[in-house]
Scaffold this active site. Sequence first.
Site, PDB file in Angstrom:
ATOM      1  N   TYR A 142       0.896  -1.285   0.225  1.00 17.82           N
ATOM      2  CA  TYR A 142       0.012  -0.072   0.029  1.00 17.82           C
ATOM      3  C   TYR A 142       0.787   1.329  -0.024  1.00 17.82           C
ATOM      4  CZ  TYR A 142      -3.396   3.306   1.721  1.00 17.82           C
ATOM      5  OH  TYR A 142      -4.245   4.374   1.879  1.00 17.82           O
ATOM      6  N   ASP A 237       9.189   2.830  -0.694  1.00 17.04           N
ATOM      7  CA  ASP A 237       8.228   3.465   0.182  1.00 17.04           C
ATOM      8  C   ASP A 237       8.728   3.180   1.994  1.00 17.04           C
ATOM      9  OD1 ASP A 237       6.251   4.486   1.542  1.00 17.04           O
ATOM     10  OD2 ASP A 237       4.645   3.525   0.320  1.00 17.04           O
ATOM     11  N   LYS A 265       4.793   9.641   8.395  1.00 18.54           N
ATOM     12  CA  LYS A 265       4.474   9.226   9.799  1.00 18.54           C
ATOM     13  C   LYS A 265       5.745   9.732  10.769  1.00 18.54           C
ATOM     14  CE  LYS A 265       2.367   5.023   8.150  1.00 18.54           C
ATOM     15  NZ  LYS A 265       1.032   4.808   8.334  1.00 18.54           N
TER      16      LYS A 265
HETATM   17  C1  LIG Z   1       3.847   2.165   3.216  1.00 24.29           C
HETATM   18  C2  LIG Z   1       2.960   3.419   3.231  1.00 24.29           C
HETATM   19  N1  LIG Z   1       3.181   4.349   2.076  1.00 24.29           N
HETATM   20  C3  LIG Z   1       2.295   5.089   1.955  1.00 24.29           C
HETATM   21  C4  LIG Z   1       1.114   5.267   3.022  1.00 24.29           C
HETATM   22  C5  LIG Z   1       0.135   6.453   2.937  1.00 24.29           C
HETATM   23  O1  LIG Z   1       0.412   7.590   4.101  1.00 24.29           O
HETATM   24  P1  LIG Z   1      -0.832   8.608   4.428  1.00 24.29           P
HETATM   25  O2  LIG Z   1      -1.675   7.661   5.051  1.00 24.29           O
HETATM   26  O3  LIG Z   1      -0.129   9.383   5.505  1.00 24.29           O
HETATM   27  O4  LIG Z   1      -1.091   9.191   3.351  1.00 24.29           O
HETATM   28  C6  LIG Z   1       0.943   4.687   3.999  1.00 24.29           C
HETATM   29  C7  LIG Z   1       0.086   4.652   5.055  1.00 24.29           C
HETATM   30  O5  LIG Z   1      -0.889   5.119   4.756  1.00 24.29           O
HETATM   31  C8  LIG Z   1       2.034   3.372   4.214  1.00 24.29           C
HETATM   32  O6  LIG Z   1       1.970   2.414   5.173  1.00 24.29           O
HETATM   33  N1  LIG Z   2      -2.159   0.838   6.925  1.00 25.93           N
HETATM   34  C1  LIG Z   2      -2.380   2.176   6.851  1.00 25.93           C
HETATM   35  C2  LIG Z   2      -1.102   2.787   6.831  1.00 25.93           C
HETATM   36  O1  LIG Z   2       0.097   2.576   7.186  1.00 25.93           O
HETATM   37  C3  LIG Z   2      -3.151   2.617   7.998  1.00 25.93           C
HETATM   38  C4  LIG Z   2      -3.428   4.197   7.857  1.00 25.93           C
HETATM   39  C5  LIG Z   2      -4.784   4.514   7.396  1.00 25.93           C
HETATM   40  O2  LIG Z   2      -5.014   4.219   6.253  1.00 25.93           O
HETATM   41  O3  LIG Z   2      -5.560   5.207   8.013  1.00 25.93           O
END
Ligand SMILES: Cc1ncc(COP(=O)(O)O)c(C=O)c1O
Ligand SMILES: N[C@H](C=O)CCC(=O)O
Length: 428
Positions: A142, A237, A265
């Site tokens: 993701y 990522d 994060k």
């Molecule tokens: C590996 C990774 N990339 C991208 C994202 C997207 O980050 P955000 O939720 O801050 O948009 C997340 C988490 O949501 C993630 O775990």
């Molecule tokens: N797994 C997602 C990001 O790491 C959880 C955060 C979200 O989508 O709210």
Amino acid sequence: MTSNHDLFVRACARLPGGVNSPVRAFRAVGGEPFFTRRADGPYLWDVEGNRYIDYVGSWGPMIVGHNHPHVREAVERAVKDGLSFGTPCEAEVTMAETIARLVPSVEMVRMVNSGTEATMSAIRLARGATGRSRIVKFEGCYHGHGDAFLVKAGSGALTLGTPTSPGVPAALADLTLTLPYNDFEAATRLLDEVGGDVAGLIVEPVAGNMNCIPPREGYLQHLRALCTQHGALLIFDEVMTGFRVALGGAQAHYGVTPDLTTFGKIIGGGMPVGAYGGRRDLMQQIAPAGPIYQAGTLSGNPVAMAAGLAMLELVQAPGFHDELARRTRLLCDGLQAWADGAGVPFTTTRVGAMFGLFFTAEKIETYAQATACDVPMFNRFFNAMLERGVFLAPSAFEAGFLSSAHTEDVIAATLDAAREAFAEAKAV
Ligand SMILES: Cc1ncc(COP(=O)(O)O)c(C=O)c1O
Ligand SMILES: N[C@H](C=O)CCC(=O)O
């Protein structure tokens, strides 16, 4: 007193599913989410006064625990000078210098407001710099909710059964090619076939959105070699792994140098922040230095930079990551022992302060194995732990996170709860 249920009823009337991000809704595990009123150290307290040991950590950022005084005080100081300037400020320069010092592959960086923005921008840069259109991602990984990534995606998309989202035009989805994570041969075959059209290959170097799956030995090196051979950019990522699995992220832990890296994060210290960066020759193509456009009204926000810088100061303490890894091992070994004692097929994965819990006896290395685990058993275990005051990620397809506030006593309390929870989950 407001109850969790009353708030959820109100929330569902005005927020889709009652939440602002799908994974919070407890859809997979059943029941209703609790509403947090405050957080401190390893704990959350809900609006009814219930306390939970928290292994979600705001989905990764809270590596020093909640409400750490060093971070909070930095925010308080920053707020006194104003909330947003719309001009450059010193803290964003310091942030860029700090990231570049701690992650040497990142020669230049651009701050954004979320992990999603970071990955979307990195892909645009890869396409602009190479003049190619296709990207490669991994099934179950993701990278936020950008259109290009909602193809065989992990996290909430996988949990809720929509890994390829409606609303993404087929013409765009067709440009996203997917590979099975940890499969050497499949990557070689795909890049031999279409490598000349691939702008970038993006990967979570430790997969954390189909539960937690570490790379097989040599796998990231293999991807590096393939990208170099075919002129595609390798994008790590590290939104989740950055500053968590090691001070220099997964790239330091595994000794592999990507062309571009995305962050989020931890670098926001709990505030909404993301960043992407990498080789100077690539980053110099971003506007206004170069022609590839990307912008943000609130990017480099002074309060968010203050929070992130304070957190990055804390994670640089000598031995910080080794100690977190040791405690994560304590937790995982303890869980394994109680599961074995209860006769529950169970296995764990971990890298640094990131871990996965799987209800199977198999060693987990692939998406297919992760999705074949006993999900109903996970859901029962989740609820049994919650009843005993331990909050795990509310999905069998999310990683868990430890913080420096999770002391051995906190871990021992977690294990006490787990002993009963394994028995209860099995009894059904
Ligand atoms: C590996 C990774 N990339 C991208 C994202 C997207 O980050 P955000 O939720 O801050 O948009 C997340 C988490 O949501 C993630 O775990
Ligand atoms: N797994 C997602 C990001 O790491 C959880 C955060 C979200 O989508 O709210």
